[in-house]
Write an enzyme that holds these catalytic residues in place. Structure first.
Site, PDB file in Angstrom:
ATOM      1  N   GLU A  35      93.144  74.752 129.184  1.00  0.00           N
ATOM      2  CA  GLU A  35      92.667  76.038 129.687  1.00  0.00           C
ATOM      3  C   GLU A  35      91.343  75.877 130.402  1.00  0.00           C
ATOM      4  OE1 GLU A  35      95.176  77.336 126.077  1.00  0.00           O
ATOM      5  OE2 GLU A  35      93.352  76.127 126.166  1.00  0.00           O
ATOM      6  N   THR A  36      91.095  76.793 131.324  1.00  0.00           N
ATOM      7  CA  THR A  36      89.806  76.940 131.996  1.00  0.00           C
ATOM      8  C   THR A  36      89.399  78.401 131.877  1.00  0.00           C
ATOM      9  OG1 THR A  36      90.249  75.143 133.554  1.00  0.00           O
ATOM     10  CG2 THR A  36      88.562  76.736 134.188  1.00  0.00           C
TER      11      THR A  36
END
Length: 291
Positions: A35-36
Protein backbone atom coordinates in the site's frame (compact mmCIF):
# COMPACT_ATOMS: atom_id res chain seq x y z
CA UNK A 1 8.32 -3.53 13.12
CA UNK A 2 10.88 -1.82 15.28
CA UNK A 3 13.82 -2.50 12.95
CA UNK A 4 14.67 -1.16 9.47
CA UNK A 5 14.32 -3.55 6.53
CA UNK A 6 11.81 -5.79 8.28
CA UNK A 7 8.07 -5.49 8.64
CA UNK A 8 5.85 -4.25 5.81
CA UNK A 9 7.32 -1.48 3.63
CA UNK A 10 4.96 1.48 3.29
CA UNK A 11 5.18 4.70 1.30
CA UNK A 12 3.52 7.79 2.79
CA UNK A 13 3.24 10.73 0.40
CA UNK A 14 2.55 14.14 1.93
CA UNK A 15 1.22 17.40 0.40
CA UNK A 16 -1.14 15.63 -2.00
CA UNK A 17 -3.99 18.16 -2.23
CA UNK A 18 -3.36 18.71 -5.95
CA UNK A 19 -3.26 15.02 -6.91
CA UNK A 20 -6.27 13.24 -8.38
CA UNK A 21 -7.07 9.55 -7.97
CA UNK A 22 -5.44 8.56 -11.26
CA UNK A 23 -2.16 10.24 -10.27
CA UNK A 24 -2.23 8.59 -6.86
CA UNK A 25 -2.83 5.20 -8.44
CA UNK A 26 0.09 5.77 -10.82
CA UNK A 27 2.41 6.63 -7.93
CA UNK A 28 1.25 3.58 -5.96
CA UNK A 29 1.89 1.37 -8.98
CA UNK A 30 5.36 2.90 -9.35
CA UNK A 31 6.25 2.18 -5.70
CA UNK A 32 4.72 -1.31 -6.12
CA UNK A 33 4.41 -1.78 -2.36
CA UNK A 34 1.45 -3.46 -0.68
CA UNK A 35 0.00 0.00 0.00
CA UNK A 36 0.86 3.66 -0.46
CA UNK A 37 -0.82 6.36 1.63
CA UNK A 38 -1.51 9.87 0.31
CA UNK A 39 -2.06 12.58 2.92
CA UNK A 40 -4.29 15.53 2.07
CA UNK A 41 -5.79 18.39 4.06
CA UNK A 42 -8.66 17.14 6.23
CA UNK A 43 -12.24 17.87 5.24
CA UNK A 44 -12.93 18.71 8.90
CA UNK A 45 -10.26 21.12 10.22
CA UNK A 46 -10.37 19.55 13.68
CA UNK A 47 -8.87 16.37 12.20
CA UNK A 48 -5.22 15.83 11.34
CA UNK A 49 -5.30 14.70 7.71
CA UNK A 50 -7.28 12.91 5.03
CA UNK A 51 -5.62 9.59 4.16
CA UNK A 52 -6.23 7.79 0.88
CA UNK A 53 -4.80 4.28 0.60
CA UNK A 54 -3.89 2.53 -2.65
CA UNK A 55 -2.53 -0.90 -3.53
CA UNK A 56 -0.66 -1.11 -6.85
CA UNK A 57 -4.04 -1.72 -8.54
CA UNK A 58 -6.87 -0.16 -6.53
CA UNK A 59 -7.92 2.18 -3.71
CA UNK A 60 -8.93 0.71 -0.34
CA UNK A 61 -11.49 2.15 2.07
CA UNK A 62 -9.36 1.13 5.04
CA UNK A 63 -6.12 -0.67 5.85
CA UNK A 64 -4.42 -1.20 9.18
CA UNK A 65 -0.69 -1.08 8.54
CA UNK A 66 -0.97 2.10 6.40
CA UNK A 67 -2.99 3.70 9.20
CA UNK A 68 -0.30 2.79 11.74
CA UNK A 69 2.53 3.92 9.45
CA UNK A 70 0.91 7.22 8.48
CA UNK A 71 0.11 8.03 12.11
CA UNK A 72 3.67 7.25 13.22
CA UNK A 73 5.14 9.38 10.42
CA UNK A 74 2.92 12.36 11.30
CA UNK A 75 3.86 11.94 14.95
CA UNK A 76 7.59 11.80 14.19
CA UNK A 77 7.59 14.74 11.77
CA UNK A 78 5.03 17.05 13.37
CA UNK A 79 5.15 16.19 17.06
CA UNK A 80 8.49 14.43 17.54
CA UNK A 81 9.26 15.82 21.01
CA UNK A 82 5.68 15.57 22.22
CA UNK A 83 5.23 11.85 21.48
CA UNK A 84 8.27 11.11 23.66
CA UNK A 85 6.76 13.05 26.57
CA UNK A 86 3.19 11.80 26.23
CA UNK A 87 0.82 9.94 23.87
CA UNK A 88 -0.59 12.13 21.09
CA UNK A 89 -3.92 11.60 19.30
CA UNK A 90 -4.02 11.88 15.50
CA UNK A 91 -7.28 11.65 13.56
CA UNK A 92 -7.12 10.33 9.99
CA UNK A 93 -10.08 10.67 7.64
CA UNK A 94 -10.30 7.44 5.63
CA UNK A 95 -13.04 6.29 3.28
CA UNK A 96 -14.39 4.04 6.04
CA UNK A 97 -14.65 7.03 8.41
CA UNK A 98 -12.54 8.97 10.90
CA UNK A 99 -9.92 6.90 12.72
CA UNK A 100 -8.38 8.17 15.96
CA UNK A 101 -4.81 6.93 16.42
CA UNK A 102 -2.72 7.27 19.56
CA UNK A 103 1.00 7.69 18.85
CA UNK A 104 3.77 7.40 21.40
CA UNK A 105 7.52 6.91 21.40
CA UNK A 106 8.82 5.25 24.57
CA UNK A 107 12.35 6.31 25.49
CA UNK A 108 14.99 4.53 23.36
CA UNK A 109 12.29 2.55 21.54
CA UNK A 110 10.61 2.92 18.14
CA UNK A 111 7.43 4.93 17.79
CA UNK A 112 4.15 3.04 18.02
CA UNK A 113 0.55 3.74 17.09
CA UNK A 114 -2.74 2.16 18.11
CA UNK A 115 -6.29 2.74 16.92
CA UNK A 116 -9.74 1.42 17.77
CA UNK A 117 -11.48 -0.28 14.88
CA UNK A 118 -13.92 2.07 13.14
CA UNK A 119 -16.12 -0.95 12.38
CA UNK A 120 -16.39 -4.24 14.25
CA UNK A 121 -15.93 -7.37 12.13
CA UNK A 122 -18.93 -9.01 10.47
CA UNK A 123 -19.33 -12.15 8.42
CA UNK A 124 -19.00 -11.24 4.76
CA UNK A 125 -20.21 -14.30 2.87
CA UNK A 126 -19.58 -18.00 2.61
CA UNK A 127 -16.09 -19.46 2.11
CA UNK A 128 -15.26 -21.98 -0.62
CA UNK A 129 -15.32 -25.59 0.47
CA UNK A 130 -12.16 -27.06 1.98
CA UNK A 131 -11.10 -28.85 -1.19
CA UNK A 132 -11.45 -25.73 -3.34
CA UNK A 133 -9.67 -23.60 -0.76
CA UNK A 134 -6.87 -26.16 -0.49
CA UNK A 135 -6.42 -26.16 -4.28
CA UNK A 136 -6.24 -22.34 -4.32
CA UNK A 137 -3.45 -22.52 -1.72
CA UNK A 138 -1.57 -25.47 -3.28
CA UNK A 139 -2.39 -27.57 -0.20
CA UNK A 140 -4.24 -30.82 0.56
CA UNK A 141 -7.76 -30.73 2.04
CA UNK A 142 -6.48 -32.32 5.25
CA UNK A 143 -4.22 -29.29 5.77
CA UNK A 144 -7.26 -27.05 6.24
CA UNK A 145 -8.73 -26.61 9.73
CA UNK A 146 -7.70 -27.24 13.35
CA UNK A 147 -9.37 -27.41 16.80
CA UNK A 148 -12.81 -26.47 15.50
CA UNK A 149 -11.51 -23.64 13.30
CA UNK A 150 -13.04 -23.78 9.83
CA UNK A 151 -12.74 -21.52 6.77
CA UNK A 152 -14.74 -18.30 7.07
CA UNK A 153 -15.13 -14.87 5.50
CA UNK A 154 -15.02 -11.72 7.64
CA UNK A 155 -14.72 -7.98 7.11
CA UNK A 156 -13.98 -5.02 9.36
CA UNK A 157 -14.07 -2.70 6.35
CA UNK A 158 -12.16 -4.94 3.93
CA UNK A 159 -13.18 -8.58 3.40
CA UNK A 160 -10.89 -11.60 3.67
CA UNK A 161 -11.28 -15.36 3.37
CA UNK A 162 -9.72 -16.88 6.49
CA UNK A 163 -8.07 -20.26 6.06
CA UNK A 164 -6.97 -22.08 9.24
CA UNK A 165 -4.22 -24.61 8.62
CA UNK A 166 -3.32 -27.56 10.79
CA UNK A 167 0.41 -26.89 11.13
CA UNK A 168 3.20 -24.37 10.69
CA UNK A 169 4.52 -26.66 7.96
CA UNK A 170 1.28 -26.30 5.99
CA UNK A 171 1.47 -22.53 6.42
CA UNK A 172 5.01 -22.51 5.02
CA UNK A 173 3.95 -24.64 2.02
CA UNK A 174 0.96 -22.47 1.10
CA UNK A 175 1.16 -20.51 -2.14
CA UNK A 176 -1.49 -19.19 -4.53
CA UNK A 177 -2.49 -21.38 -7.45
CA UNK A 178 -3.94 -18.89 -9.93
CA UNK A 179 -5.66 -21.66 -11.89
CA UNK A 180 -7.96 -22.14 -8.88
CA UNK A 181 -7.95 -18.61 -7.42
CA UNK A 182 -11.32 -17.58 -8.89
CA UNK A 183 -13.15 -19.34 -6.01
CA UNK A 184 -11.77 -16.79 -3.55
CA UNK A 185 -14.12 -14.06 -2.31
CA UNK A 186 -15.43 -11.66 -1.33
CA UNK A 187 -15.70 -10.41 -4.88
CA UNK A 188 -14.47 -6.90 -4.07
CA UNK A 189 -11.34 -8.13 -2.26
CA UNK A 190 -10.24 -11.64 -3.27
CA UNK A 191 -7.63 -12.26 -0.59
CA UNK A 192 -6.79 -15.20 1.68
CA UNK A 193 -5.48 -14.87 5.23
CA UNK A 194 -3.91 -18.21 6.18
CA UNK A 195 -3.29 -18.72 9.88
CA UNK A 196 -2.03 -21.26 12.41
CA UNK A 197 -1.65 -21.43 16.19
CA UNK A 198 1.83 -22.97 15.80
CA UNK A 199 3.91 -19.81 16.17
CA UNK A 200 7.64 -19.30 15.79
CA UNK A 201 7.84 -17.26 19.00
CA UNK A 202 6.31 -18.33 22.31
CA UNK A 203 5.50 -14.65 22.92
CA UNK A 204 3.08 -14.65 19.97
CA UNK A 205 -0.35 -16.24 19.66
CA UNK A 206 -1.04 -16.61 15.92
CA UNK A 207 1.13 -16.86 12.82
CA UNK A 208 -0.29 -15.78 9.47
CA UNK A 209 0.30 -15.15 5.79
CA UNK A 210 -1.84 -13.05 3.44
CA UNK A 211 -2.11 -13.54 -0.33
CA UNK A 212 -3.91 -11.16 -2.72
CA UNK A 213 -2.26 -11.64 -6.13
CA UNK A 214 -5.22 -10.29 -8.09
CA UNK A 215 -4.82 -6.99 -6.21
CA UNK A 216 -1.14 -6.77 -7.10
CA UNK A 217 -0.03 -8.17 -3.71
CA UNK A 218 1.66 -11.54 -4.14
CA UNK A 219 2.11 -11.75 -0.36
CA UNK A 220 1.80 -9.12 2.36
CA UNK A 221 4.25 -8.95 5.28
CA UNK A 222 1.68 -7.38 7.66
CA UNK A 223 -2.06 -6.88 7.11
CA UNK A 224 -3.79 -4.76 9.73
CA UNK A 225 -7.20 -4.86 8.05
CA UNK A 226 -7.05 -8.67 8.06
CA UNK A 227 -5.97 -8.69 11.72
CA UNK A 228 -8.95 -6.41 12.42
CA UNK A 229 -11.34 -8.85 10.74
CA UNK A 230 -9.56 -11.70 12.54
CA UNK A 231 -11.18 -10.42 15.74
CA UNK A 232 -14.37 -11.97 14.36
CA UNK A 233 -12.57 -15.28 13.84
CA UNK A 234 -11.39 -15.18 17.46
CA UNK A 235 -14.92 -14.67 18.71
CA UNK A 236 -16.40 -17.33 16.42
CA UNK A 237 -13.99 -20.14 17.23
CA UNK A 238 -12.31 -19.34 20.57
CA UNK A 239 -15.12 -17.89 22.81
CA UNK A 240 -12.84 -15.69 24.95
CA UNK A 241 -14.23 -14.74 28.37
CA UNK A 242 -15.34 -11.22 29.27
CA UNK A 243 -12.52 -8.72 29.67
CA UNK A 244 -9.52 -7.43 27.75
CA UNK A 245 -7.47 -9.78 25.56
CA UNK A 246 -4.27 -9.16 23.63
CA UNK A 247 -3.43 -11.28 20.59
CA UNK A 248 -0.01 -10.87 18.96
CA UNK A 249 0.00 -11.94 15.31
CA UNK A 250 3.32 -12.75 13.64
CA UNK A 251 3.34 -12.31 9.87
CA UNK A 252 5.91 -11.93 7.11
CA UNK A 253 8.40 -14.39 8.57
CA UNK A 254 8.22 -16.65 5.51
CA UNK A 255 9.14 -13.61 3.39
CA UNK A 256 12.09 -12.53 5.53
CA UNK A 257 10.07 -9.47 6.64
CA UNK A 258 9.07 -10.32 10.23
CA UNK A 259 6.17 -8.26 11.54
CA UNK A 260 4.12 -8.24 14.73
CA UNK A 261 0.57 -6.87 14.94
CA UNK A 262 -1.08 -6.32 18.32
CA UNK A 263 -4.80 -7.11 18.20
CA UNK A 264 -6.77 -6.05 21.25
CA UNK A 265 -10.22 -7.47 22.05
CA UNK A 266 -12.78 -6.12 24.52
CA UNK A 267 -15.45 -8.66 25.36
CA UNK A 268 -18.62 -7.96 27.36
CA UNK A 269 -21.36 -10.53 28.05
CA UNK A 270 -19.79 -12.84 25.52
CA UNK A 271 -19.84 -10.28 22.69
CA UNK A 272 -17.08 -8.26 21.07
CA UNK A 273 -17.71 -4.62 21.97
CA UNK A 274 -14.42 -3.12 20.84
CA UNK A 275 -11.14 -4.01 19.18
CA UNK A 276 -7.86 -2.29 18.44
CA UNK A 277 -4.84 -2.65 16.16
CA UNK A 278 -1.36 -1.53 17.17
CA UNK A 279 2.25 -1.77 16.11
CA UNK A 280 5.58 -0.02 15.70
CA UNK A 281 7.05 1.64 12.60
CA UNK A 282 10.42 3.13 11.69
CA UNK A 283 11.38 5.73 9.10
CA UNK A 284 13.93 4.35 6.60
CA UNK A 285 13.97 6.81 3.67
CA UNK A 286 12.77 10.23 2.54
CA UNK A 287 12.59 11.81 -0.91
CA UNK A 288 10.66 13.86 -3.48
CA UNK A 289 8.44 12.82 -6.37
CA UNK A 290 8.11 14.82 -9.58
CA UNK A 291 4.65 14.48 -11.18
Amino acid sequence: TGAPFSGNPLAVVRDCDDLDAAQMQAVAAEFNLSETVFLQSPRDPVNTARARIFTPRRELPFAGHPTIGAAVLIGLMDAGKMIVAQPVDIVLEELIGDIRCTVRRPKDKPARAMFMLPRLPERAGEPPDRAALARALSLAPEDIGFEGHAPSVWSAGVGFTFAPVASRDALARAKPDMAHWSVIGPADHPAIYVYSKETLSEAHHVTARMFAPSLGIAEDPATGSAAAAFAGVCMAFETPPDGEHNVVVEQGYDMGRPSQIALGLHVEQGALTGASIGGAAVLVAEGHIEI
